[in-house]
Design a protein around this motif. Structure first.
Motif, PDB file in Angstrom:
ATOM      1  N   SER A 237       0.852  -1.191   0.000  1.00  0.00           N
ATOM      2  CA  SER A 237       0.000   0.000   0.000  1.00  0.00           C
ATOM      3  C   SER A 237       0.883   1.234   0.000  1.00  0.00           C
ATOM      4  CB  SER A 237      -0.930   0.011   1.222  1.00  0.00           C
ATOM      5  OG  SER A 237      -0.169   0.078   2.415  1.00  0.00           O
ATOM      6  N   ASP A 238       0.303   2.336  -0.402  1.00  0.00           N
ATOM      7  CA  ASP A 238       0.991   3.622  -0.335  1.00  0.00           C
ATOM      8  C   ASP A 238      -0.022   4.667   0.121  1.00  0.00           C
ATOM      9  OD1 ASP A 238      -0.572   4.217  -2.568  1.00  0.00           O
ATOM     10  OD2 ASP A 238       1.055   3.756  -3.980  1.00  0.00           O
ATOM     11  N   ASP A 239       0.335   5.934   0.011  1.00  0.00           N
ATOM     12  CA  ASP A 239      -0.554   6.990   0.496  1.00  0.00           C
ATOM     13  C   ASP A 239      -1.888   7.012  -0.244  1.00  0.00           C
ATOM     14  OD1 ASP A 239       1.354   7.716   2.293  1.00  0.00           O
ATOM     15  OD2 ASP A 239       2.138   9.387   1.095  1.00  0.00           O
ATOM     16  N   ALA A 240      -1.906   6.469  -1.450  1.00  0.00           N
ATOM     17  CA  ALA A 240      -3.140   6.480  -2.235  1.00  0.00           C
ATOM     18  C   ALA A 240      -4.034   5.283  -1.943  1.00  0.00           C
ATOM     19  CB  ALA A 240      -2.806   6.519  -3.722  1.00  0.00           C
ATOM     20  N   GLY A 241      -3.499   4.319  -1.176  1.00  0.00           N
ATOM     21  CA  GLY A 241      -4.311   3.149  -0.864  1.00  0.00           C
ATOM     22  C   GLY A 241      -3.614   1.858  -1.228  1.00  0.00           C
ATOM     23  N   PRO A 242      -4.385   0.783  -1.425  1.00  0.00           N
ATOM     24  CA  PRO A 242      -3.795  -0.520  -1.741  1.00  0.00           C
ATOM     25  C   PRO A 242      -2.957  -0.461  -3.016  1.00  0.00           C
ATOM     26  CG  PRO A 242      -6.101  -0.744  -1.152  1.00  0.00           C
ATOM     27  CD  PRO A 242      -5.847   0.722  -1.305  1.00  0.00           C
ATOM     28  N   ASP A 270      -8.733  -7.040  -6.982  1.00  0.00           N
ATOM     29  CA  ASP A 270      -8.851  -6.032  -5.935  1.00  0.00           C
ATOM     30  C   ASP A 270      -7.553  -5.884  -5.142  1.00  0.00           C
ATOM     31  OD1 ASP A 270     -11.440  -5.502  -6.618  1.00  0.00           O
ATOM     32  OD2 ASP A 270     -12.323  -6.827  -5.092  1.00  0.00           O
ATOM     33  N   LEU A 271      -7.353  -4.687  -4.590  1.00  0.00           N
ATOM     34  CA  LEU A 271      -6.233  -4.352  -3.702  1.00  0.00           C
ATOM     35  C   LEU A 271      -4.878  -4.417  -4.397  1.00  0.00           C
ATOM     36  CD1 LEU A 271      -7.373  -6.287  -0.486  1.00  0.00           C
ATOM     37  CD2 LEU A 271      -7.958  -3.957  -1.206  1.00  0.00           C
ATOM     38  N   SER A 273      -2.309  -2.802  -7.767  1.00  0.00           N
ATOM     39  CA  SER A 273      -2.112  -1.667  -8.674  1.00  0.00           C
ATOM     40  C   SER A 273      -1.212  -2.008  -9.858  1.00  0.00           C
ATOM     41  CB  SER A 273      -1.503  -0.481  -7.917  1.00  0.00           C
ATOM     42  OG  SER A 273      -0.216  -0.821  -7.405  1.00  0.00           O
TER      43      SER A 273
END
Length: 417
Positions: A237-242, A270-271, A273
């Motif tokens: 995950s990062d600041d933008a989400g998963p 899902d989850l 990128s």
């Protein structure tokens, strides 16, 4: 056989020496030890009667081995080949002729078994050119962003996707894979035991990824398997989400629509990128299926290296895309029985081929290494000539031979050995 250095000798490996031999080769490759599960699989797959050890006196300092594979070639034939593997020498004994002695003994043994071809993947490609191995296939890796590309869905059969245990689904997946082998040069038939490599999932080798997963694409009416994908996910995950990463291990299908459906699934988990895959053919359909090819980050690497051990037999056993009748003047500094002029003729697809020694004038001149590079159709003779590696003697012979050696389907090795 004694190598250039009088203290070094090459001999067959005894079965009870396997552990020490394998450890020497681990040290030759940097010292890291295989996971126990991986080590046990390599023990089971080793053909001890094809393994060689090089010794300094009585002490093993290197070795190599080969697998008895069958490989698809242009025209659809599946031929016996020696899959050269585990080639290594301890750093204390390099530059003393040990590798040359191993290669000499091994190629003599391959010839004695009646195998016209030897193949390998190279940890360091410059090593093997001097032994006549030519770079014959490439592989393409991809990185794709989830949510930034759509996958075109061509017309085709309806499919139902189902998650399955990779090991439980293995027999059906292997049956599907076996049907694809003759369709692409470079693909290997999987001998008994080799199916385990596809689902080898040692916990210590996962690198933060989940256990391997498998999705099956089936005919919703009868449940017949039409395709499959094996993959694993590394959560992140990062600041933008998963921001998980999907590592794709295998994707195979019997129809373009099924292949596209599996990739659409992998690109919408899902989850996650990012989706990565390490090895696909250089003509992989995914390049044409995605909505925005700029979003694909490709990485092309060398794949299989091919060595013609018996030039005449190897050239007669593959098919040719167009008629040809050329005299090839072949040099071969390591296997001198191949050196000379060979008349290669074929009436074209499905017609077979003849390759016989001749004293006629040469039409093309090339080294056996370049024959290996062109053998599966991955490199054209015309491209090799533009690099100064093939010499045209008779005008028109290069175009004739280059067209005949070509393959409509890019050759590809789906897994290492």
């Amino acid at each position: 056989m004694t190598s250039h250095h009088p203290d070094l000798s090459v001999r067959p490996l005894a079965a009870e020496e396997w552990d020490g031999w394998f450890r020497v080769l681990e040290l030759a490759f940097g010292g890291s030890e295989e996971e126990p599960q991986q080590r046990e699989l390599w023990r089971e797959l080793t053909e001890v009667d094809r393994a060689l050890v090089v010794c300094d006196g009585d002490r093993p300092v290197g070795g190599c081995s080969a697998y008895s594979f069958r490989m698809a070639v242009p025209g659809g034939a599946v031929l016996p080949v020696a899959g050269v593997t585990m080639v290594g020498v301890l750093p204390t004994h390099r530059r003393r002729g040990a590798l040359t002695a191993l290669m000499r003994r091994q190629l003599d043994d391959v010839r004695g078994r009646g195998e016209a071809l030897a193949v390998l993947t190279a940890s360091e490609p410059p090593i093997y050119g001097r032994f006549g191995y030519g770079h014959a296939t490439s592989r393409l890796g991809f990185t794709l962003p989830r949510g930034r590309v759509a996958v075109h869905q061509p017309a085709g059969p309806e499919v139902r996707l189902r998650l399955a245990d990779p090991r439980e689904a293995l027999p059906a997946c292997e049956e599907l894979y076996a049907g694809l082998v003759p369709l692409r040069p470079g693909m290997l038939e999987r001998r008994p035991g080799w199916e385990a490599l596809a689902v080898l999932d040692a916990p210590g080798g996962r690198g933060g990824h989940s256990p391997q997963m498998c999705v099956l694409a089936e005919d919703p009416a009868g449940g017949r398997l039409l395709g499959y994908a094996r993959y694993a996910i590394r959560p992140d995950s990062d600041d933008a989400g998963p921001a998980g990463v999907v590592r794709v291990d295998d994707v195979e299908a019997t129809h373009p629509a099924v292949y596209a459906r599996l990739w659409a699934y992998l690109l919408d988990l899902d989850l996650t990128s990012t989706v990565t895959v390490r090895t696909r053919p250089v003509d992989d359909p995914l390049v044409h299926l995605v909505s925005d090819p700029r979003r694909i980050v490709p990485k092309q690497r060398d794949g299989l290296f091919v060595r013609l051990v018996e030039v005449a037999a190897a050239l007669e056993q593959r098919g040719y895309a167009t008629p040809l009748d050329v005299v090839l003047e072949v040099t071969d500094g390591f296997c001198p029985w191949n050196a000379g002029r060979w008349r290669l003729s074929s009436a074209g697809p499905g017609a077979g081929a003849s390759c016989v020694w001749t004293d006629s004038a040469a039409d093309l001149r090339l080294d056996v290494r370049e024959l290996g590079a062109a053998y599966l159709g991955g490199s054209t003779l015309a491209a090799l000539a533009r690099a100064g590696l093939v010499e045209e003697v008779r005008e028109g012979a290069l175009a004739e031979a280059s067209r005949a050696f070509a393959s409509d389907v890019a050759p590809w090795l789906p897994h290492g050995f």
